[in-house]
Write an enzyme that holds these catalytic residues in place. Structure first.
Site, PDB file in Angstrom:
ATOM      1  N   ASP A  19      -0.616  -0.737  -4.718  1.00  0.00           N
ATOM      2  CA  ASP A  19      -1.696  -0.235  -5.300  1.00  0.00           C
ATOM      3  C   ASP A  19      -1.751   1.156  -5.858  1.00  0.00           C
ATOM      4  O   ASP A  19      -2.428   1.657  -6.764  1.00  0.00           O
ATOM      5  CB  ASP A  19      -2.694  -0.301  -4.042  1.00  0.00           C
ATOM      6  CG  ASP A  19      -2.334   1.079  -2.892  1.00  0.00           C
ATOM      7  OD1 ASP A  19      -1.139   1.273  -2.969  1.00  0.00           O
ATOM      8  OD2 ASP A  19      -3.179   1.557  -2.301  1.00  0.00           O
ATOM      9  N   ASN A  20      -0.470   1.761  -5.584  1.00  0.00           N
ATOM     10  CA  ASN A  20      -0.431   3.208  -6.522  1.00  0.00           C
ATOM     11  C   ASN A  20       1.080   3.559  -5.868  1.00  0.00           C
ATOM     12  O   ASN A  20       1.781   3.123  -5.026  1.00  0.00           O
ATOM     13  CB  ASN A  20      -1.313   4.309  -5.894  1.00  0.00           C
ATOM     14  CG  ASN A  20      -1.782   4.356  -4.660  1.00  0.00           C
ATOM     15  OD1 ASN A  20      -2.834   4.112  -4.117  1.00  0.00           O
ATOM     16  ND2 ASN A  20      -0.683   4.804  -3.704  1.00  0.00           N
ATOM     17  N   SER A  50      -8.320   1.813   5.014  1.00  0.00           N
ATOM     18  CA  SER A  50      -6.846   2.390   5.431  1.00  0.00           C
ATOM     19  C   SER A  50      -6.715   2.491   7.061  1.00  0.00           C
ATOM     20  O   SER A  50      -7.852   2.864   7.650  1.00  0.00           O
ATOM     21  CB  SER A  50      -6.445   3.661   4.794  1.00  0.00           C
ATOM     22  OG  SER A  50      -6.439   3.635   3.491  1.00  0.00           O
ATOM     23  N   HIS A  54     -10.958  -2.515   1.626  1.00  0.00           N
ATOM     24  CA  HIS A  54     -11.103  -0.906   1.039  1.00  0.00           C
ATOM     25  C   HIS A  54     -11.866  -0.945  -0.206  1.00  0.00           C
ATOM     26  O   HIS A  54     -11.812  -0.135  -1.125  1.00  0.00           O
ATOM     27  CB  HIS A  54      -9.713  -0.257   0.699  1.00  0.00           C
ATOM     28  CG  HIS A  54      -9.972   1.204   1.403  1.00  0.00           C
ATOM     29  ND1 HIS A  54      -8.883   2.087   1.007  1.00  0.00           N
ATOM     30  CD2 HIS A  54     -10.979   1.985   1.295  1.00  0.00           C
ATOM     31  CE1 HIS A  54      -9.326   3.398   1.344  1.00  0.00           C
ATOM     32  NE2 HIS A  54     -10.594   3.209   1.493  1.00  0.00           N
ATOM     33  N   ASP A  69       0.761  -1.251  -0.122  1.00  0.00           N
ATOM     34  CA  ASP A  69      -0.085  -0.043  -0.019  1.00  0.00           C
ATOM     35  C   ASP A  69       0.937   1.298  -0.012  1.00  0.00           C
ATOM     36  O   ASP A  69       1.866   1.538   0.917  1.00  0.00           O
ATOM     37  CB  ASP A  69      -0.988  -0.069   1.039  1.00  0.00           C
ATOM     38  CG  ASP A  69      -2.181   0.882   1.026  1.00  0.00           C
ATOM     39  OD1 ASP A  69      -2.046   2.126   0.423  1.00  0.00           O
ATOM     40  OD2 ASP A  69      -3.128   0.657   1.949  1.00  0.00           O
ATOM     41  N   ASP A  70       0.776   1.941  -1.141  1.00  0.00           N
ATOM     42  CA  ASP A  70       1.574   3.395  -1.289  1.00  0.00           C
ATOM     43  C   ASP A  70       3.072   3.002  -1.171  1.00  0.00           C
ATOM     44  O   ASP A  70       3.979   3.710  -0.973  1.00  0.00           O
ATOM     45  CB  ASP A  70       1.319   4.191  -0.084  1.00  0.00           C
ATOM     46  CG  ASP A  70      -0.096   4.798   0.101  1.00  0.00           C
ATOM     47  OD1 ASP A  70      -0.720   4.414  -0.903  1.00  0.00           O
ATOM     48  OD2 ASP A  70      -0.288   5.340   1.007  1.00  0.00           O
ATOM     49  N   HIS A 125       1.692   2.277   3.907  1.00  0.00           N
ATOM     50  CA  HIS A 125       0.721   3.413   4.186  1.00  0.00           C
ATOM     51  C   HIS A 125       0.790   4.001   5.389  1.00  0.00           C
ATOM     52  O   HIS A 125       0.981   2.956   6.552  1.00  0.00           O
ATOM     53  CB  HIS A 125      -0.856   3.086   4.072  1.00  0.00           C
ATOM     54  CG  HIS A 125      -1.860   3.979   3.758  1.00  0.00           C
ATOM     55  ND1 HIS A 125      -2.054   4.604   4.949  1.00  0.00           N
ATOM     56  CD2 HIS A 125      -2.590   4.291   2.939  1.00  0.00           C
ATOM     57  CE1 HIS A 125      -3.041   5.555   4.307  1.00  0.00           C
ATOM     58  NE2 HIS A 125      -3.432   5.369   3.378  1.00  0.00           N
ATOM     59  N   CYS A 147      -5.915   4.475  -3.594  1.00  0.00           N
ATOM     60  CA  CYS A 147      -6.307   3.103  -3.123  1.00  0.00           C
ATOM     61  C   CYS A 147      -7.604   2.447  -3.576  1.00  0.00           C
ATOM     62  O   CYS A 147      -7.368   1.083  -4.231  1.00  0.00           O
ATOM     63  CB  CYS A 147      -6.335   3.335  -1.568  1.00  0.00           C
ATOM     64  SG  CYS A 147      -6.462   1.857  -0.604  1.00  0.00           S
ATOM     65  N   LYS A 176       1.802   9.250  -5.527  1.00  0.00           N
ATOM     66  CA  LYS A 176       0.314   8.901  -5.311  1.00  0.00           C
ATOM     67  C   LYS A 176      -0.560  10.117  -5.641  1.00  0.00           C
ATOM     68  O   LYS A 176      -0.238  11.315  -5.032  1.00  0.00           O
ATOM     69  CB  LYS A 176       0.309   8.242  -3.815  1.00  0.00           C
ATOM     70  CG  LYS A 176      -1.229   8.252  -3.293  1.00  0.00           C
ATOM     71  CD  LYS A 176      -1.309   7.734  -1.970  1.00  0.00           C
ATOM     72  CE  LYS A 176      -2.520   7.782  -1.159  1.00  0.00           C
ATOM     73  NZ  LYS A 176      -2.611   7.046  -0.122  1.00  0.00           N
ATOM     74  N   ARG A 232      -7.616  -0.931  -6.189  1.00  0.00           N
ATOM     75  CA  ARG A 232      -8.071  -2.307  -5.626  1.00  0.00           C
ATOM     76  C   ARG A 232      -9.259  -2.689  -6.336  1.00  0.00           C
ATOM     77  O   ARG A 232      -9.451  -4.053  -6.884  1.00  0.00           O
ATOM     78  CB  ARG A 232      -8.477  -2.051  -4.089  1.00  0.00           C
ATOM     79  CG  ARG A 232      -7.187  -2.205  -3.393  1.00  0.00           C
ATOM     80  CD  ARG A 232      -7.366  -1.489  -2.166  1.00  0.00           C
ATOM     81  NE  ARG A 232      -6.014  -0.596  -1.776  1.00  0.00           N
ATOM     82  CZ  ARG A 232      -4.957  -1.494  -0.881  1.00  0.00           C
ATOM     83  NH1 ARG A 232      -5.413  -2.531  -0.198  1.00  0.00           N
ATOM     84  NH2 ARG A 232      -3.800  -0.951  -0.712  1.00  0.00           N
ATOM     85  N   LYS A 283      -6.005  -5.569   3.883  1.00  0.00           N
ATOM     86  CA  LYS A 283      -6.816  -4.370   3.869  1.00  0.00           C
ATOM     87  C   LYS A 283      -7.856  -4.464   2.493  1.00  0.00           C
ATOM     88  O   LYS A 283      -7.346  -4.459   1.515  1.00  0.00           O
ATOM     89  CB  LYS A 283      -5.947  -3.085   3.761  1.00  0.00           C
ATOM     90  CG  LYS A 283      -6.636  -2.080   3.077  1.00  0.00           C
ATOM     91  CD  LYS A 283      -5.605  -0.744   3.058  1.00  0.00           C
ATOM     92  CE  LYS A 283      -6.211   0.421   2.114  1.00  0.00           C
ATOM     93  NZ  LYS A 283      -5.340   1.590   1.969  1.00  0.00           N
TER      94      LYS A 283
END
Lengths: 463, 463
Positions: free
Chosen positions: A283-284, A156, A129, A30-31, A231, A70, A305, A74, A127
């Protein structure tokens, strides 16, 4: 062609790739930025397990998440479709919030459901989301979207500030005090811990994953592991905290790396490595707004991001199946949209045929080094198409920095050659009007396939 | 301790590292950036031979050239001393020019001479740039500085514009038309070609190197290969031109990479690989002024050639001796200053003891993974100390962009933690006054060892 014959042909052709019906593990950071792993050039972050995974497998250098934040990212991974098609994007409310009542519509067909229909055992650890089940929305639970097993957070880890007084700020906008962040941990529909200890999350995810693999040795499984980190706020267990040269961000990545190592080790020890496709991606891009200590790095790429400059959407992409996927540095373009058709091809299931699907089957590329036929790849920010890539070329219709900036619409779109100029420094539309026209036409063609739907990111619980 | 006993002890201890008196090959790229190789994270430049060399050897992630431009950097490598000590630096005339009469003083002791004194055969193939012999300065020829063999150019390949009309400019300040650039090729003191075909240079260097290695199988040799490229103007042979996704810069690097592969292949085929230390590095960061097409990339590092921000001086650094140096990603700080003591240690020669030497012996680190004891590393621009690194910390006293910018002297020096913040984004001197004081003291200590000398970069041939 008769269905039986077609099935036989697919089976024969699949045999050449990999054992039919391999297990699938998709690990999503994540991130995590393009430049944050050792094997993508970071000088001080240590990721020996991921580096080894890359050395043993196929490492993409032009791999994309299908959104710049995010929730839409996803949704794209889970449906194989641009998030604008499922209503999982919004220009203002970029992601689902803790108070959201929207979520992935039941009409969407998920990768998990498709694999389950094909006989796979499916699990999500991490996660979600894609809908906040706790807001009295049972249809948004992962178990309602094709997962047999679930362990993790609904959204998150920074979305539920506690009522306690805010501690002294660190050098980022988000402080790293675990007391200040509520994060509710679920096992399926059971609320395990309303305020879970985030320092233990990565370790617990890994332990759950190892258990899940051990419990599913006898039939094919799909394990989706969307990690909570890196994240912010960032938390690592005592074994990793304060141990890395790169500060807390490096600590967290070292633990994430360890957890990937645990999974690969388990697969090897159980003799499942050559029959399990493991994918690692993000994810990004990195959340640059978080600052140097707690935000990541996009390496040589521009921005991060939230932006459709390369740093916002180009991410690490590693594919691993020892003995079946050859060690390769792969420079073809690919994206998380491609996971759906690729995995369904390997699993022998059926992709939906009643709706536009946006991914490309990568199995020929992964297992045989065959060329892939890709049309345009679109960079959306929210519901808006900002840019598009065709071959080496990227055309920006709108640009915007990751955060704190307004969109700029370019009457004359900006053109870059990403293979010559990955950092998007040198605008060359004037020299290549034909390329601009070609990408513009491809964008029009893509747009004609998009039917507007109501965004799921708007609705929240009544106050 | 008695000299004989000392010699014996050194011999015994050396035996543990590597075969005594290994061959040495130092390959120096010109203006190659930290981010320009596949193994340092570039997404589209293909360098399979260098990537393999790195995978088989030790790859530094914090390796420095000892100056931000060409001449001083080469002087440092060749003497093991900061260039300010030898007069091979100047604040305004940054490098030796085609009209220069200055050069490396005869009083300096070169790595080549020291190895020759120790019984090595010594050769230089490539760009010298430590004195222009053709300006009636025989003392500046590489053969006068300890080299037995010489093939190459006296200085950079852009230093002799032709009288022909200048062709249409490309997207950089330097056009890539071979007709427009005179480059004189020498073999020893013989002028082979006053206007050599630069498209053939990398190939010819490789061929000469393979011949040199073949001719010196029976006694230890030192081969120094300072390449002409990827300094602009960029030229590749027909086999590589137009073949890479990264444009002419990628073509040139593909050929440079091929040439490294030829050397490693030759060493392997001749059974010399486990008795030859091969080092690959660059003289300074990428020449960003050249623009996207013809300038390189410093990856995630700030700025490039000409600057003391990291991008100007942190460069690739790969050390290779299969079976003796273990595959490692090495995060310790090291620099081209360290080559002198390291190589002399391996070769069994004697470093000068009558003058300050600035490098650190890396042999323990390379061959045994032992820690190294390093004091401050200084970043000079010309004769001026701009910054200093101690452990993870870097203090900037003066900053300046690579080109087209004025120096800014910081009354309160800027502090960065390079391990947390390799991109030098987050200035933290206020939080760490003790570190600022410690580095300042180390800088004072270093300065006390520097005796001002007249710069060699001032004098030119009379008009």
């Amino acid at each position: 062609m008769q269905p039986l014959l077609l099935t036989l042909l697919i089976a024969v052709s699949l045999g050449a790739y990999a054992t039919p019906r391999p297990n699938i593990v998709v690990i999503l950071a994540d991130d995590l930025g393009y430049g944050d792993l050792g094997c993508y050039g970071h000088p001080t972050i240590k990721t020996p397990h991921l580096d080894k995974m890359a050395a043993e497998g196929l490492r993409f250098t032009q791999f994309y998440s299908a959104a710049e934040v995010c929730t839409p990212s996803r949704a794209a991974l889970m449906t194989g479709r641009y998030p604008v098609r499922s209503g999982m994007a919004h220009n203002q409310f970029r992601v689902l919030r803790a108070v959201s009542t929207g979520g992935l519509p039941a009409s969407e067909v998920t990768l998990a459901q498709t694999l389950k229909d094909a006989g796979y055992t499916t699990g999500i650890i991490g996660k979600w989301h894609l809908g906040v089940w706790a807001n009295n929305q049972p249809q948004h639970h992962p178990l309602a979207h094709g997962f047999d097993f679930h362990f993790g957070l609904m959204h998150s880890n920074d979305m539920n500030p506690s009522d306690k007084p805010r501690p002294k700020m660190a050098n980022s906008l988000v402080d790293q005090d675990p007391e200040w962040w509520n994060a509710a941990l679920y096992r399926g529909r059971e609320l395990l811990e309303p305020h879970t200890d985030q320092t233990q999350l990565t370790k617990r995810y890994a332990e759950e994953a190892v258990k899940f693999i051990g419990a599913n040795k006898d039939k094919p499984f799909f394990l989706y592991m969307p990690h909570t980190f890196p994240h912010t706020p960032l938390f690592a267990s005592a074994r990793f905290k304060g141990k890395s040269a790169r500060g807390i961000y490096g600590d967290v990545l070292a633990e994430l790396d360890w957890s990937v190592g645990e999974i690969l080790r388990t697969l090897k020890e159980q003799g499942m490595a050559d029959n399990t496709l493991v994918v690692f991606t993000s994810d990004n891009g990195p959340w640059l707004l978080m600052g140097t200590e707690t935000g990541g790095s996009a390496g040589l790429l521009r921005d991060g991001k939230g932006s459709t400059w390369e740093g916002g959407m180009r991410v690490p992409g590693i594919f691993w199946m020892p003995g079946k996927i050859k060690p390769t540095v792969e420079r073809n373009v690919a994206s998380t949209l491609d996971l759906f058709p690729t995995i369904i091809r390997l699993a022998g299931g059926s992709s939906p045929t009643d709706r536009p699907m946006d991914g490309v089957d990568l199995s020929g590329l992964l297992f045989k080094g065959e060329p892939i036929e890709r049309e345009v790849f679109c960079y959306y920010r929210g519901e808006e198409l900002y840019a598009a890539r065709l071959g080496a070329w990227k055309l920006h219709l709108i640009t915007q920095a990751g955060y704190g900036d307004k969109p700029v619409t370019h009457e004359k779109p900006l053109l870059y050659n990403l293979e010559v100029d990955p950092s998007e420094n040198h605008e060359i539309s004037a020299e290549h009007p034909g390329v601009v026209a070609r990408i513009s036409a491809a964008v029009d063609q893509h747009r004609a396939t998009v039917t507007p739907v109501r965004s799921q990111l708007i609705d929240v619980v009544a106050k």
